[in-house]
Write an enzyme that holds these catalytic residues in place. Structure first.
Site, mmCIF file in Angstrom:
data_model
loop_
_atom_site.group_PDB
_atom_site.id
_atom_site.type_symbol
_atom_site.label_atom_id
_atom_site.label_comp_id
_atom_site.label_asym_id
_atom_site.label_seq_id
_atom_site.Cartn_x
_atom_site.Cartn_y
_atom_site.Cartn_z
ATOM 1 N N LYS A 12 -8.659 13.399 4.368
ATOM 2 C CA LYS A 12 -7.238 13.724 4.518
ATOM 3 C C LYS A 12 -7.042 15.227 4.336
ATOM 4 O O LYS A 12 -7.300 15.777 3.273
ATOM 5 C CB LYS A 12 -6.419 12.943 3.494
ATOM 6 C CG LYS A 12 -6.569 11.429 3.651
ATOM 7 C CD LYS A 12 -5.814 10.659 2.590
ATOM 8 C CE LYS A 12 -6.389 10.849 1.216
ATOM 9 N NZ LYS A 12 -5.796 9.947 0.216
ATOM 10 N N THR A 48 6.581 13.422 -2.295
ATOM 11 C CA THR A 48 5.404 12.809 -1.675
ATOM 12 C C THR A 48 4.557 12.013 -2.673
ATOM 13 O O THR A 48 3.393 11.718 -2.411
ATOM 14 C CB THR A 48 4.526 13.902 -1.043
ATOM 15 O OG1 THR A 48 4.175 14.872 -2.062
ATOM 16 C CG2 THR A 48 5.246 14.610 0.081
ATOM 17 N N GLY A 105 2.676 9.238 -4.381
ATOM 18 C CA GLY A 105 2.175 7.949 -3.917
ATOM 19 C C GLY A 105 1.610 7.953 -2.518
ATOM 20 O O GLY A 105 1.217 6.897 -2.007
ATOM 21 N N THR A 106 1.510 9.119 -1.900
ATOM 22 C CA THR A 106 1.052 9.192 -0.514
ATOM 23 C C THR A 106 -0.338 8.596 -0.341
ATOM 24 O O THR A 106 -0.576 7.804 0.576
ATOM 25 C CB THR A 106 1.037 10.660 -0.037
ATOM 26 O OG1 THR A 106 2.325 11.212 -0.235
ATOM 27 C CG2 THR A 106 0.672 10.742 1.421
ATOM 28 N N GLY A 107 -1.288 8.983 -1.205
ATOM 29 C CA GLY A 107 -2.660 8.509 -1.057
ATOM 30 C C GLY A 107 -2.793 7.011 -1.261
ATOM 31 O O GLY A 107 -3.481 6.321 -0.492
ATOM 32 N N CYS A 108 -2.133 6.486 -2.284
ATOM 33 C CA CYS A 108 -2.159 5.044 -2.537
ATOM 34 C C CYS A 108 -1.574 4.281 -1.358
ATOM 35 O O CYS A 108 -2.107 3.260 -0.908
ATOM 36 C CB CYS A 108 -1.353 4.709 -3.789
ATOM 37 S SG CYS A 108 -1.841 5.597 -5.274
#
Length: 264
Positions: A174, A205, A207-210
């Site tokens: 990412k 933003t 929590g984007t990765g989860c």
């Protein structure tokens, strides 16, 4: 008819923006049945992580077996595992489960708080990544795991190759921390998929990765090929970031319910 079954193995975010809470919201929004194995409890809000308490390995194993042995599962997603003991236990459980696995090798929170012990890094490399269908590291996690530092889009291929050496079938590197457009690279070492999106002017933003990893797991649970699952997940997360909203005094969460007409 029952929906596809997706299991998240991750920590709790008491503020509701990341972790287990984000995973389950994503799974509901994308038409799957979300189930959970809690690995840690955090005291967390929009300003950061004020405390974290790991669950015993026996509790993690019991939750996993309870769900998988009775209900079954079509895809597994991992998040915060915190210690070498938990990493190795979860890797063993996934290896014995006939379902694709999305590994989000969570190292630090959005605010820079450590969520993985340094002593667990080798277990992630040698035990967890080899059982991953898709690994979804951000640039900081790539550097933490491989030592490769990405300064430009041209470095993404080298970063992906370094992660693939540890055994995941696919890696999604990412590139959201790079300047310019948001670009990610998905590859299995032979084919490449470059996913590009406009950078959105929204600081909320959390929590984007989860959310992205859970969305990929939802696609795999539905039987989608990896590239299709990742592409759909990227579109979902882009919409969630666009609709992210203020919460508390710091960084607010993405909106998991953006397609449903309002914040979840």
């Amino acid at each position: 008819m029952r929906p596809p079954l997706v299991l998240t193995v991750a920590g709790s975010d008491s503020g509701g923006g990341a972790g287990i809470q984000a995973d389950l919201k994503t799974m509901l929004a994308l038409g799957t049945h979300g189930m959970s194995v809690l690995t840690a409890v955090t005291a967390q809000n929009s300003l950061g992580v004020q405390g974290a308490w790991e669950l015993p390995e026996a509790a993690v194993r019991a939750q996993y077996r309870s769900v998988v042995d009775d209900i079954g599962v079509h895809a597994v997603k991992t998040g915060m595992l915190s210690s070498a003991e938990l990493v190795e236990a979860v890797a063993e459980l996934i290896d014995g489960t006939d379902a694709p696995a999305v590994v989000d090798p969570v190292g630090v929170s959005k605010h820079g708080d450590a969520l993985l012990a340094a002593s667990a890094l080798d277990s992630v490399r040698t035990r967890l990544l080899p059982v991953a269908t898709v690994a979804t590291p951000n640039l900081d996690e790539v550097a933490q795991l491989t030592g490769v530092r990405v300064g430009s889009e041209a470095d993404l291929r080298r970063a992906a190759s370094a992660v693939l050496e540890y055994g995941p079938r696919w890696v999604l590197v990412k590139g959201g921390h790079l300047p310019g457009d948001a670009v990610d690279l998905l590859t299995d070492g032979s084919e490449e998929h470059w996913l590009r999106g406009s950078r959105l002017d929204n600081r909320h933003t959390h929590g984007t990765g989860c959310t992205l990893a859970s969305a990929v797991a939802c696609g795999l649970a539905k039987g989608q090929p990896v590239p299709d699952a990742v592409r759909a997940a990227k579109e979902y997360v882009t919409g969630a970031i666009r609709s992210g909203f203020a919460l508390g005094a710091g960084i607010g969460p993405v909106d998991h319910g953006w397609e449903l007409g309002g914040p979840s």
